[in-house]
Scaffold this active site. Structure first.
Site, PDB file in Angstrom:
ATOM      1  N   TYR A 188       0.830  -1.350   0.175  1.00  0.00           N
ATOM      2  CA  TYR A 188       0.005   0.057   0.018  1.00  0.00           C
ATOM      3  C   TYR A 188       0.796   1.331  -0.070  1.00  0.00           C
ATOM      4  O   TYR A 188       0.552   2.269  -0.576  1.00  0.00           O
ATOM      5  CB  TYR A 188      -0.885   0.027   1.235  1.00  0.00           C
ATOM      6  CG  TYR A 188      -2.095   0.945   1.403  1.00  0.00           C
ATOM      7  CD1 TYR A 188      -3.071   1.000   0.432  1.00  0.00           C
ATOM      8  CD2 TYR A 188      -1.711   1.943   2.325  1.00  0.00           C
ATOM      9  CE1 TYR A 188      -3.882   2.116   0.605  1.00  0.00           C
ATOM     10  CE2 TYR A 188      -2.950   2.969   2.425  1.00  0.00           C
ATOM     11  CZ  TYR A 188      -3.708   3.138   1.640  1.00  0.00           C
ATOM     12  OH  TYR A 188      -4.935   4.179   1.698  1.00  0.00           O
ATOM     13  N   LYS A 205       0.630   4.111  -2.971  1.00  0.00           N
ATOM     14  CA  LYS A 205       0.461   5.168  -2.784  1.00  0.00           C
ATOM     15  C   LYS A 205       1.565   6.387  -3.005  1.00  0.00           C
ATOM     16  O   LYS A 205       1.321   7.698  -3.303  1.00  0.00           O
ATOM     17  CB  LYS A 205      -0.230   5.565  -1.451  1.00  0.00           C
ATOM     18  CG  LYS A 205      -1.692   4.721  -1.045  1.00  0.00           C
ATOM     19  CD  LYS A 205      -2.557   5.347  -2.199  1.00  0.00           C
ATOM     20  CE  LYS A 205      -3.948   4.838  -1.672  1.00  0.00           C
ATOM     21  NZ  LYS A 205      -4.905   5.402  -2.527  1.00  0.00           N
TER      22      LYS A 205
END
Length: 309
Positions: A155, A159
């Site tokens: 993640y 991101k």
């Protein structure tokens, strides 16, 4: 913010933050293409928006494949005649520490967040450049991508990559009058409800209890606290804002800095391992950068309900 006549796509908008973005854009007059992998969630989102007096249609498909991106843009144009705004929000989590993370865990998250953002933005940007009327691209980042977070290798990578792409696309699309920005939200969602520390505050808010400490210190509120920033960045009022990462949550609005050199030092003839070792602490020791999100200890009176000590 008058978005009357504008058309927006919001990926991952069947529920949670994405639904809040879609509803806010519709509330200001935009027609919205809702996207989700769940037919029921997508249908309910469309019903909610139209029930509020807005216009919406749905595309049920996972983001990542180019085919989905193409379908989203085609649906916007076929259903509402144009495309002005893209919000890339769709995402999944597969949290675990590095040594337990499988290839599938990594690839799934990167495919949805990073590749999904890339394919959707590429398709939207191609259309916006061809149409010649400018546009707004809003990509959803995360504090994890800015500072890292334990158990979120996949993640964090996705991101952080999104914000890097946003800066690049802001340069590439400037001549087409297409702005590209990242929103860094903090809000109570199904994802944060898996973290007991945050869930106690979201549960309290659901019970109608005030949580001022969480809203101010943690920037932790609900999805509606974030949605206004998306509507602003989609509007004509934000025409001169591009390449930025803007944080929002609870009572806080913040502008994130771009990565920059904190301290620099020079040595004639260059640096060798020995000279770096000899001077590193004196030069940089007090300026080493923090990793992870700071999690301050809440005072006893800030803890909701049964959480109070």
């Amino acid at each position: 913010m008058d978005l009357t006549g504008k058309v927006a796509i919001v990926t991952g908008s069947g529920r949670g933050l994405g639904l809040a973005y879609a509803r806010e854009l519709a509330r200001h007059g935009a027609s919205v293409v809702v996207n989700d992998v769940d037919q029921e969630a997508a249908d309910e989102a469309v019903a909610t928006i139209t029930g509020d007096g807005g216009r919406a249609t749905a595309v049920v498909a996972p983001v990542g494949p180019t085919e989905t991106a193409t379908r989203l843009v085609e649906t916007a144009v076929e259903s509402f005649g144009r495309l002005d705004v893209l919000v890339t929000n769709a995402g999944v989590l597969r949290d675990t520490v590095l040594w337990k993370m499988s290839d599938e865990d990594f690839d799934t998250v990167v495919n949805v967040h990073l590749r999904g953002t890339f394919t959707c933005v590429r398709e939207a940007a191609t259309h916006m450049r061809s149409a010649g009327e400018g546009g707004r691209i809003i990509c959803i980042g995360s504090p994890t991508g800015q500072r890292g977070n334990f158990g979120q290798t996949n993640y964090a990578a996705a991101k952080a990559g999104i914000v890097g792409m946003v800066r690049t696309w802001a340069l590439e699309l400037a001549r087409a009058n297409v702005t590209v920005n990242a929103v860094i939200p903090v809000a109570a969602t199904a994802m944060t409800d898996t973290v007991p520390f945050f869930k106690q505050f979201s549960d309290a808010a659901d019970r109608g209890e005030p949580v001022p400490w969480a809203r101010r210190v943690l920037s932790f509120g609900d999805a509606d606290d974030v949605a206004g920033l998306v509507a602003f960045l989609a509007s004509d009022e934000a025409a001169e804002i591009s390449g930025q990462a803007v944080g929002i949550g609870g009572d806080r609005l913040a502008l994130w800095s771009h990565p920059d050199e904190v301290v620099t030092a020079f040595q004639d003839g260059g640096w060798r391992a020995e000279s770096i070792a000899a001077g590193f602490d004196a030069l940089f020791g007090r300026r080493l950068q923090q990793v992870g999100q700071p999690m301050p200890e809440p005072p006893a009176d800030a803890l909701p309900g049964e959480g109070k000590r």
